[in-house]
Design a protein around this motif. Sequence first.
Motif, PDB file in Angstrom:
ATOM      1  N   TYR A  45      10.203 -29.270  47.661  1.00 40.64           N
ATOM      2  CA  TYR A  45      10.165 -29.264  49.128  1.00 40.64           C
ATOM      3  C   TYR A  45       9.492 -30.522  49.669  1.00 40.64           C
ATOM      4  O   TYR A  45       8.873 -31.287  48.932  1.00 40.64           O
ATOM      5  CB  TYR A  45       9.453 -28.011  49.646  1.00 40.64           C
TER       6      TYR A  45
ATOM      7  N   LYS B 277       0.593 -17.094  45.258  1.00 40.77           N
ATOM      8  CA  LYS B 277       0.661 -18.539  45.439  1.00 40.77           C
ATOM      9  C   LYS B 277       0.908 -19.254  44.119  1.00 40.77           C
ATOM     10  O   LYS B 277       0.996 -20.482  44.073  1.00 40.77           O
ATOM     11  CB  LYS B 277      -0.657 -19.061  46.028  1.00 40.77           C
TER      12      LYS B 277
ATOM     13  N   ARG C 189       5.175 -26.298  42.010  1.00 47.71           N
ATOM     14  CA  ARG C 189       5.740 -27.022  43.158  1.00 47.71           C
ATOM     15  C   ARG C 189       5.995 -28.490  42.812  1.00 47.71           C
ATOM     16  O   ARG C 189       5.222 -29.110  42.081  1.00 47.71           O
ATOM     17  CB  ARG C 189       4.771 -27.005  44.358  1.00 47.71           C
TER      18      ARG C 189
ATOM     19  N   LEU D 268       7.799 -18.014  51.058  1.00 50.04           N
ATOM     20  CA  LEU D 268       7.847 -17.687  49.631  1.00 50.04           C
ATOM     21  C   LEU D 268       6.580 -16.954  49.190  1.00 50.04           C
ATOM     22  O   LEU D 268       6.640 -15.957  48.462  1.00 50.04           O
ATOM     23  CB  LEU D 268       8.033 -18.953  48.805  1.00 50.04           C
TER      24      LEU D 268
ATOM     25  N   ASP E 259       6.918 -32.873  52.041  1.00 43.46           N
ATOM     26  CA  ASP E 259       5.486 -32.859  52.350  1.00 43.46           C
ATOM     27  C   ASP E 259       5.155 -33.980  53.326  1.00 43.46           C
ATOM     28  O   ASP E 259       5.312 -35.167  53.007  1.00 43.46           O
ATOM     29  CB  ASP E 259       4.673 -33.020  51.066  1.00 43.46           C
TER      30      ASP E 259
ATOM     31  N   VAL F 256       9.493 -24.988  42.745  1.00 44.59           N
ATOM     32  CA  VAL F 256      10.033 -25.132  44.099  1.00 44.59           C
ATOM     33  C   VAL F 256       9.923 -26.586  44.544  1.00 44.59           C
ATOM     34  O   VAL F 256       8.846 -27.197  44.443  1.00 44.59           O
ATOM     35  CB  VAL F 256       9.283 -24.222  45.090  1.00 44.59           C
TER      36      VAL F 256
ATOM     37  N   ILE G 287       7.307 -22.601  52.266  1.00 41.80           N
ATOM     38  CA  ILE G 287       6.350 -22.155  51.251  1.00 41.80           C
ATOM     39  C   ILE G 287       5.589 -20.928  51.744  1.00 41.80           C
ATOM     40  O   ILE G 287       5.311 -20.000  50.972  1.00 41.80           O
ATOM     41  CB  ILE G 287       5.373 -23.290  50.889  1.00 41.80           C
ATOM     42  N   ARG G 288       5.272 -20.909  53.026  1.00 41.52           N
ATOM     43  CA  ARG G 288       4.607 -19.739  53.608  1.00 41.52           C
ATOM     44  C   ARG G 288       5.452 -18.475  53.389  1.00 41.52           C
ATOM     45  O   ARG G 288       4.942 -17.422  53.006  1.00 41.52           O
ATOM     46  CB  ARG G 288       4.379 -19.956  55.112  1.00 41.52           C
TER      47      ARG G 288
ATOM     48  N   HIS H 236       3.488 -25.509  55.550  1.00 44.04           N
ATOM     49  CA  HIS H 236       4.938 -25.570  55.331  1.00 44.04           C
ATOM     50  C   HIS H 236       5.518 -24.158  55.434  1.00 44.04           C
ATOM     51  O   HIS H 236       5.175 -23.271  54.658  1.00 44.04           O
ATOM     52  CB  HIS H 236       5.235 -26.161  53.951  1.00 44.04           C
TER      53      HIS H 236
ATOM     54  N   ARG I  59       6.316 -31.518  45.307  1.00 41.03           N
ATOM     55  CA  ARG I  59       6.211 -31.942  46.696  1.00 41.03           C
ATOM     56  C   ARG I  59       6.715 -33.377  46.815  1.00 41.03           C
ATOM     57  O   ARG I  59       6.320 -34.248  46.051  1.00 41.03           O
ATOM     58  CB  ARG I  59       4.759 -31.862  47.163  1.00 41.03           C
TER      59      ARG I  59
ATOM     60  N   HIS J 173       0.125 -22.833  51.357  1.00 39.20           N
ATOM     61  CA  HIS J 173       1.367 -23.303  51.982  1.00 39.20           C
ATOM     62  C   HIS J 173       1.198 -24.640  52.692  1.00 39.20           C
ATOM     63  O   HIS J 173       2.187 -25.344  52.940  1.00 39.20           O
ATOM     64  CB  HIS J 173       1.923 -22.264  52.953  1.00 39.20           C
TER      65      HIS J 173
ATOM     66  N   LYS K   1       0.095 -24.489  41.440  1.00 43.44           N
ATOM     67  CA  LYS K   1      -0.046 -23.444  42.449  1.00 43.44           C
ATOM     68  C   LYS K   1      -0.750 -24.042  43.655  1.00 43.44           C
ATOM     69  O   LYS K   1      -1.165 -25.211  43.632  1.00 43.44           O
ATOM     70  CB  LYS K   1      -0.832 -22.262  41.895  1.00 43.44           C
TER      71      LYS K   1
END
Length: 208
Positions: free
Chosen positions: A112, A146, A150, A139, A114, A110, A136-137, A133, A152, A130, A127
């Motif tokens: 995203y 978790k 990621r 997802l 930051d 993922v 992410i929360r 975020h 970021r 969140h 892993k």
Amino acid sequence: MRRDSSIEKGWALNKQINGAVTMKCIIGLGNPGKKYEKTRHNIGFIVIDELVKRFSINLNKTKYKCTYEIQTIQQEKVLFIKPQTFMNLSGEGVRPLLDFYKVKVEDVLVIYDDLDLPVGKIRLREKGGHGGHNGIRSLIEHLGTKDFKRLRIGIGRPTNGAPIVNYVLQPFLKQEAATLAHTIDQSVKACETWLDKPFNEVMNIYNK
């Protein structure tokens, strides 16, 4: 019992070795709509757009509130996703789409934004939580774990006292353009590298 033909098509797209699905998935998070296209919160969309552009892929398919495409790259099937819900509902579409194509959570990456990383920095993790975020929360809530990879991407924090909710929906500054271009390039390369190397090797290369 007669099987749903659409589900059979989904299964047919997966490569299996000893019954194990090996399709990888790269998800870019953002908000849909032209008004959000170049905002800080949409850096996940920006990176995945550049990634698929380099592979000459268009995200033309739509299902479960997501736009997506599947492409074979380096002998690996890859599912590219952009959720078309707003950020805080990202998991609503992602979960059923992953289920449909039988993608394992450990094969998901993922991308995203930051706030705690400055513009120009990227960090890869296997892993985590969140960190406040909302994408992410969502997802984590819908995937029930978790434990997904990621990427970021730093967008920095406001220095003028602007509320966070306003700051993340602002475009990047002109003076950040060169740094941003380099960050996008490094992020795309990290994704490309993951298609060929184990994730811990990718982290060793790009977490500098």
